[in-house]
Design a protein around this motif. Structure first.
Motif, PDB file in Angstrom:
ATOM      1  N   TYR A  62     -17.273 -31.165 -34.166  1.00  0.00           N
ATOM      2  CA  TYR A  62     -17.221 -29.861 -34.247  1.00  0.00           C
ATOM      3  C   TYR A  62     -16.697 -29.418 -35.672  1.00  0.00           C
ATOM      4  O   TYR A  62     -17.365 -28.525 -36.646  1.00  0.00           O
ATOM      5  CB  TYR A  62     -16.902 -28.956 -33.311  1.00  0.00           C
ATOM      6  N   SER A  63     -15.667 -29.698 -35.978  1.00  0.00           N
ATOM      7  CA  SER A  63     -14.771 -29.357 -36.971  1.00  0.00           C
ATOM      8  C   SER A  63     -14.650 -30.062 -38.210  1.00  0.00           C
ATOM      9  O   SER A  63     -14.187 -29.904 -39.325  1.00  0.00           O
ATOM     10  CB  SER A  63     -13.205 -29.092 -36.398  1.00  0.00           C
ATOM     11  N   LYS A  97     -21.662 -32.653 -41.616  1.00  0.00           N
ATOM     12  CA  LYS A  97     -22.608 -31.994 -40.995  1.00  0.00           C
ATOM     13  C   LYS A  97     -24.221 -32.364 -41.471  1.00  0.00           C
ATOM     14  O   LYS A  97     -24.634 -31.525 -41.796  1.00  0.00           O
ATOM     15  CB  LYS A  97     -22.347 -30.657 -41.240  1.00  0.00           C
ATOM     16  N   PHE A 144     -14.210 -25.516 -30.487  1.00  0.00           N
ATOM     17  CA  PHE A 144     -15.689 -25.408 -30.604  1.00  0.00           C
ATOM     18  C   PHE A 144     -16.389 -24.553 -30.069  1.00  0.00           C
ATOM     19  O   PHE A 144     -16.021 -23.840 -28.993  1.00  0.00           O
ATOM     20  CB  PHE A 144     -16.069 -26.980 -30.580  1.00  0.00           C
ATOM     21  N   GLU A 145     -17.426 -24.121 -30.434  1.00  0.00           N
ATOM     22  CA  GLU A 145     -18.348 -23.267 -29.709  1.00  0.00           C
ATOM     23  C   GLU A 145     -19.811 -24.255 -29.115  1.00  0.00           C
ATOM     24  O   GLU A 145     -20.286 -24.736 -30.228  1.00  0.00           O
ATOM     25  CB  GLU A 145     -18.911 -22.238 -30.700  1.00  0.00           C
ATOM     26  N   THR A 175     -26.236 -28.825 -32.254  1.00  0.00           N
ATOM     27  CA  THR A 175     -27.520 -29.184 -32.528  1.00  0.00           C
ATOM     28  C   THR A 175     -27.815 -30.151 -31.230  1.00  0.00           C
ATOM     29  O   THR A 175     -27.347 -31.462 -31.614  1.00  0.00           O
ATOM     30  CB  THR A 175     -28.075 -29.813 -33.709  1.00  0.00           C
ATOM     31  N   ASP A 185     -22.520 -23.500 -28.113  1.00  0.00           N
ATOM     32  CA  ASP A 185     -23.823 -23.195 -28.375  1.00  0.00           C
ATOM     33  C   ASP A 185     -24.064 -23.286 -29.869  1.00  0.00           C
ATOM     34  O   ASP A 185     -25.344 -23.136 -30.573  1.00  0.00           O
ATOM     35  CB  ASP A 185     -24.285 -21.977 -28.326  1.00  0.00           C
ATOM     36  N   LYS A 186     -23.022 -23.808 -30.587  1.00  0.00           N
ATOM     37  CA  LYS A 186     -23.149 -24.156 -32.130  1.00  0.00           C
ATOM     38  C   LYS A 186     -23.716 -25.577 -32.516  1.00  0.00           C
ATOM     39  O   LYS A 186     -23.854 -26.021 -33.625  1.00  0.00           O
ATOM     40  CB  LYS A 186     -22.072 -23.804 -33.040  1.00  0.00           C
TER      41      LYS A 186
END
Length: 142
Positions: A69-70, A74, A100-101, A106, A103-104
């Motif tokens: 995530y971080s 990307k 992290f989120e 893919t 739902d963000k």
């Protein structure tokens, strides 16, 4: 599985390397699952990229998930494979370890069908999900 990026149009992976971050130690079930994915998935992608499994164990999958995530690029060349419950971890872990989120991400998919089951003992006053929302109910999970 989650990808650190998505493509708007069909990309070509020709000559590219995809890092597959495995959120467990080598030799376990999730490791085997991820390595099977990395071995066969290139056959279904344009350009048949090289997929390189990379174990990143720690914190029940949070180390790899936070990394994807971080930190991970990307650009679609980083894929994370982690336990099924991880996307909701920020909702259920109050200490902030999940950075992290869910739902963000893919979401790419799953190699297996899995069904979760929640049960209570016959003498428990909790009989429904609504009951569990209305009263303290002790639960466990693997």
């Amino acid at each position: 599985m989650a990808s650190a990026g998505a493509f708007a149009a069909e990309p070509s992976f020709e000559g590219k390397q995809v890092s597959v971050y495995i959120s467990s130690s080598p030799g376990g079930g999730l490791d085997l699952y991820a390595r099977t994915f990395a071995r066969h998935m290139p056959n279904y992608l344009p350009g048949k990229p090289v997929m390189v499994p990379k174990n990143m164990p720690g914190a029940g999958g949070l180390t790899a998930t936070n990394y994807i995530y971080s930190v991970a690029p990307k650009d679609g060349l980083a894929i994370g494979i982690f336990p099924q419950r991880l996307p909701i971890e920020p909702l259920v872990t109050p200490n902030g370890a999940a950075r992290f989120e869910g739902d963000k991400f893919t979401w790419v998919g799953s190699l297996a069908k899995q069904s979760g089951v929640c049960v209570t003992w016959r003498d428990s006053p909790t009989k429904t999900v609504q009951d569990a929302r209305n009263r303290v109910t002790v639960v466990g999970t693997s």
